[in-house]
Design an enzyme around this catalytic site. Structure first.
Site, PDB file in Angstrom:
ATOM      1  N   ASP A  26      -8.023  -5.170  -0.103  1.00 38.35           N
ATOM      2  CA  ASP A  26      -8.476  -6.050  -1.196  1.00 38.35           C
ATOM      3  C   ASP A  26      -8.117  -7.508  -0.974  1.00 38.35           C
ATOM      4  O   ASP A  26      -8.594  -8.375  -1.704  1.00 38.35           O
ATOM      5  CB  ASP A  26      -7.862  -5.564  -2.522  1.00 38.35           C
ATOM      6  CG  ASP A  26      -8.416  -4.207  -2.911  1.00 38.35           C
ATOM      7  OD1 ASP A  26      -7.626  -3.318  -3.267  1.00 38.35           O
ATOM      8  OD2 ASP A  26      -9.632  -4.032  -2.807  1.00 38.35           O
ATOM      9  N   HIS A  28       0.858  -1.198   0.000  1.00 37.84           N
ATOM     10  CA  HIS A  28       0.000   0.000   0.000  1.00 37.84           C
ATOM     11  C   HIS A  28       0.889   1.241   0.000  1.00 37.84           C
ATOM     12  O   HIS A  28       1.942   1.246   0.625  1.00 37.84           O
ATOM     13  CB  HIS A  28      -0.898   0.017   1.248  1.00 37.84           C
ATOM     14  CG  HIS A  28      -2.063   0.953   1.121  1.00 37.84           C
ATOM     15  ND1 HIS A  28      -1.950   2.291   1.371  1.00 37.84           N
ATOM     16  CD2 HIS A  28      -3.336   0.727   0.739  1.00 37.84           C
ATOM     17  CE1 HIS A  28      -3.137   2.861   1.158  1.00 37.84           C
ATOM     18  NE2 HIS A  28      -3.981   1.948   0.768  1.00 37.84           N
TER      19      HIS A  28
END
Ligand code: SDX
Length: 423
Positions: free
Chosen positions: A366, A306
């Site tokens: 996700d 991320h």
């Protein structure tokens, strides 16, 4: 709030200039470079804007090192446990949790705007049957601007916000029904937001459809977890398009398109495809991790890493817990249970592997969301549409904040030109 040291000096070409420092309420500081070029002739260079603040915002706070996510100051863990998606939508847009009367009137307005103009049926039928639902949703939201063309005012913007929140579930469900060739199921005014969506997705005109309350509750949680995430790629796109004073439908439609990318919201679909690939290739997670580490292989461990979180994404922590709850309801050995086992194995391998540890790559939102969507019977190509459904109030809140920002300007970055000189 001014930081302890309220300016920074830059010396260049024999000249020293002082640039102001600004600090937010969570003690992160920034160099205000609005006069940098005028004072020094220099611009900054920051591909992907990893070090660049595009705006001041009071909506969402993320601390990537601590794995903290708060909407308007409320920790995501509290909202996930105690709130509903429509409450969170109101909180993101208005800055405070709604009173009971505010919530009742808000959800009542939304209920009465869930129906799409009947011409949308022709819109969907004009698209190829196997069209991916994401471009269908982006096109449908852009097309809404042709149905609602009133000049922009506070009142029409309010109606646009209600229409987007109300009609996005209908558009999403219709894009799925179009894909599987089943008749559209009209929304019902006696159902709550998530139950209405589940029914529009899975009911058929041939028989009564029993809504599983666990599915509606789980969907509500998933939408809360996806509702906003400060200046991510799709939200920055929504702000950028809105900065030209394009209308809210056009701005949101562009956000849906940006979200579709596999490095962003499209990752949830790629995660399931990755887990299914591993399941079909003797379940060998180690081999896949080796590929994700190999510089000569473009394979990435989807759902990992991320730009901001350099620790566990707090949303992934909540989703992993929910996976266990949802999967306790499906038969052992079911495809979803198998994929969840592979996901946990992948996580275990990656979190003890130097490559991922050194780069601070952890599961993001996700990584587990797709396992839950799949267990609920939502097809893989609808996963990113579910992300867009959740992110709708965040996009809207950020767009409204940018329009009301005293620093509001059209977005227009500069560049360093490296092309041919005059010839
Ligand atoms: C979302 O911004 C947001 O807030 C987004 C989001 C939201 O709520 O809006 O949180 C939602 O988009 C989550 C992210 C979903 N995407 C994925 O899961 C795709 C896989 N992840 C990556 O592609 C990547 O981690 C990004 C895109 C998420 C972040 O990329 P960065 O910050 O630009 O980092 P990078 O690509 O420069 O990677 C740094 C290093 C590189 O290795 P080196 O060149 O340093 O040797 O880490 C490696 C990368 O190769 N790396 C990975 C990896 N992610 C980064 N290697 C293998 N697998 C991965 N998943």
């Amino acid at each position: 709030m001014a930081p302890a040291q309220n300016r920074i000096e830059i010396s260049y070409n024999g000249k020293t200039v002082a640039l102001p420092l600004i600090e937010g309420t969570e003690a992160e500081a920034a160099i205000d470079i609005r006069n940098l070029r005028q004072q020094t002739g220099l611009i900054t260079f920051d591909p992907g804007y990893a070090n660049t603040g595009a705006c001041k915002s009071a909506i969402t706070f993320i601390d990537g090192e601590q794995g903290i996510l708060r909407y308007r100051g409320y920790p995501i863990e509290d909202l996930a446990e105690k709130s509903t998606f429509l409450e969170v939508a109101w909180l993101l847009i208005h800055g405070e949790l709604p009173s009971r009367p505010e919530l009742e009137s808000f959800s009542g307005e939304i209920t009465r705007h869930t129906l799409l103009h009947e011409n949308f049926a022709r819109f969907f039928s004009a698209l190829p049957k196997d069209a991916h639902p994401m471009p269908v949703c982006a096109a449908a939201v852009a097309a809404m601007a042709t149905f609602y063309q009133e000049p922009e005012s506070d009142d029409t913007i309010h109606k646009t916000v209600i229409r987007l929140l109300a009609k996005m579930p209908t558009i999403a469900a219709y894009s799925y029904k179009h894909y599987i060739g089943q008749p559209f199921i009209y929304p019902r005014n006696d159902l709550d937001y998530c139950s209405n969506f589940v029914r529009m997705m899975f009911a058929t005109p041939c028989e009564e459809y029993e809504i599983d309350p666990l599915y509606a509750k789980t969907l509500d949680l998933l939408l809360i977890l996806h509702a906003d995430h400060e200046q991510n790629c799709s939200t920055s796109t929504v702000r950028m398009v809105g900065s030209s004073q394009a209308n809210l439908f056009a701005s949101i439609s562009s956000g849906i398109s940006a979200l579709w990318g596999p490095l962003h919201g499209g990752a949830n679909q790629k995660v399931i495809e990755m887990l299914e690939w591993i399941a079909q290739n003797d379940g060998n997670a180690d081999r896949f991790v080796a590929r994700a580490k190999d510089k000569n292989d473009t394979t990435r461990l989807m759902g990992f890493g991320h730009r901001v979180y350099k620790s566990y994404d707090p949303r992934a922590t909540i989703l992993k817990k929910y996976c266990e709850q949802i999967l306790a309801k499906v038969p052992a050995g079911s495809p979803s249970a198998k994929l969840f086992d592979i996901a946990r194995k992948l996580e275990e391998i990656a979190l003890s592997d130097e490559y991922f540890v050194k780069r601070k790559l952890y599961p993001n939102v996700d990584f587990y969301s797709g396992v839950i969507y799949k267990a609920m019977g939502i097809p893989t190509n609808m996963f990113t549409v579910m992300f867009a459904l959740g992110r709708m109030p965040g996009w809207v809140a950020q767009w409204l904040e940018s329009r009301r920002d005293p620093d509001f300007k059209i977005g227009r970055p500069r560049q360093i030109y490296v092309g041919a000189t005059k010839r």
